[in-house]
Scaffold this motif. Sequence first.
Motif, PDB file in Angstrom:
ATOM      1  N   ASP A 413       3.470  -7.598  -1.862  1.00  0.00           N
ATOM      2  CA  ASP A 413       2.854  -7.573  -3.131  1.00  0.00           C
ATOM      3  C   ASP A 413       3.254  -8.762  -3.824  1.00  0.00           C
ATOM      4  OD1 ASP A 413       1.242  -6.403  -5.159  1.00  0.00           O
ATOM      5  OD2 ASP A 413       3.053  -5.520  -5.956  1.00  0.00           O
ATOM      6  N   ARG A 446       3.576  -1.660  -9.833  1.00  0.00           N
ATOM      7  CA  ARG A 446       2.598  -2.458 -10.953  1.00  0.00           C
ATOM      8  C   ARG A 446       2.364  -1.649 -12.242  1.00  0.00           C
ATOM      9  NH1 ARG A 446      -2.335  -3.481  -6.340  1.00  0.00           N
ATOM     10  NH2 ARG A 446      -1.180  -5.151  -5.143  1.00  0.00           N
ATOM     11  N   LYS A 454      -4.208  -3.140 -10.436  1.00  0.00           N
ATOM     12  CA  LYS A 454      -4.530  -4.416 -10.211  1.00  0.00           C
ATOM     13  C   LYS A 454      -4.837  -5.072  -9.059  1.00  0.00           C
ATOM     14  CE  LYS A 454      -0.559  -7.581 -11.025  1.00  0.00           C
ATOM     15  NZ  LYS A 454      -0.565  -8.576 -10.022  1.00  0.00           N
TER      16      LYS A 454
END
Length: 456
Positions: A413, A446, A454
């Motif tokens: 990520d 997130r 997102k």
Amino acid sequence: MDIDRVVVFDTTLRDGEQSPGASLGIEEKLQIARQLARLNVDVIEAGFPVSSPAQFEAVRLIAQQVRGPVIAGLARAVKLDIDRCWEAVRYAPRPRIHTFIATSDIHLKYKLRMSRQEVLDRAVEAVKLARGYTEDVEFSAEDAGRTDPGYLCQVVEAVIDAGATTVNIPDTVGYMIPEEFAALIRKLYQSVPNIDQVTLSVHCHNDLGLATANSLAGVKAGARQVECTINGLGERAGNASLEEVVMAINTRQDFMGVSTSVETTEIYRTSQMVSKLTGLEVQANKAIVGANAFAHEAGIHQDGVLKEKSTYEIMTPQSIGLERSRLVLGRHSGRHGFKARLEEMGYRLSDEMLEKTYQRFLLLADKKKEVFDEDLVAIDRLVKLPINLREYSIRAVTSGAEAMGEVTVKIDDDGAIVIGRAASTDIIEASAKAYINVINKLVARRKAAGGAGKSK
Ligand code: KIV
Ligand code: ZN
């Protein structure tokens, strides 16, 4: 070189519908007939009009609505049948009456109780009657395969004189052997003086599994019409299968020296439609249209196909309307096939990780027999987050038949590695749980960063 064209006569809606268990409604017959027109067969035998009001109606509607192929109806060699048949097919721009009577001694003695002369006279009468309605008349000598060849020649000569334009030689009970059937067709060409005035046709049943072979032998011996059905449906063991005959002629044009007008890319769709509407499933290993017909599982085969398709494919899946062949991931699969499938799905693993994943995959394959894409990324489709998978690994934490496996999923990520883990005796379940675990962590991460979900 001049290539002769073989007329493809589809009898799915007549002989095919005589398959035990396959009965079609009028709307369904229309749907299939329209698809047969897209498949570009030359003749559709739409039914046997005299046999029931629904059969009559189906033939009439097909004759009225389906454009392209000749529309034929079947009629015994009797006035009532021929009259009804004409009433039904007359609406077609190119109608055909197909009349038949048995010619073998077995049928004459036990079924018809008629002499050879009586049958010959009846055949001639029927053809003349049909010719009074239309110029396109087909005559079939039912059980021709078991008919005395000399007598068969007499009947064929007489019906041609009476005006038949196509003469069909059925192996009604699927008794013939290819060389024998070819010899019969050759004999007809050699012994019947007016044979060049008609299209000689073959109609083979599959009782000994030889329907396609016999049909091709007949074509090789000079026949120029083949009668067949989609998926090989038909009485008892069925008729010659259209897809097999057509693709054999196509694939081996070098040997057969003939062609057809069939739009082969419509074959798969037609097969699926007929299977769905008749409720008769296509066996997985059925030639051309079976689920395994373009599937490779063995590692050596997968490796070959990935290097060059023609190593193990004699025709392309696209030629029958399939998008592509399938590499089945199972315990016979090799690394090459496994890697190719992962790459197709968007996963590129380092050599080391690929090896590890492959070993885990073999464990899963042993347990599950076939591993589907969904097993590898089931959940990807449900979770609308873009995921960058870095690692997927399975570790056996206990041994034995009910071994507990632990799955670890690592995703990237924005440069940070997020890890999900789960364990179960079922590797699919462990994979799903590990995946959900990592996704929950990702969402929480997130959210904390102020932008749940997102995308990158
Ligand atoms: O198998 C057969 O003999 C037939 C005829 C009616 C053509 O289906
Ligand atoms: Zn038949």
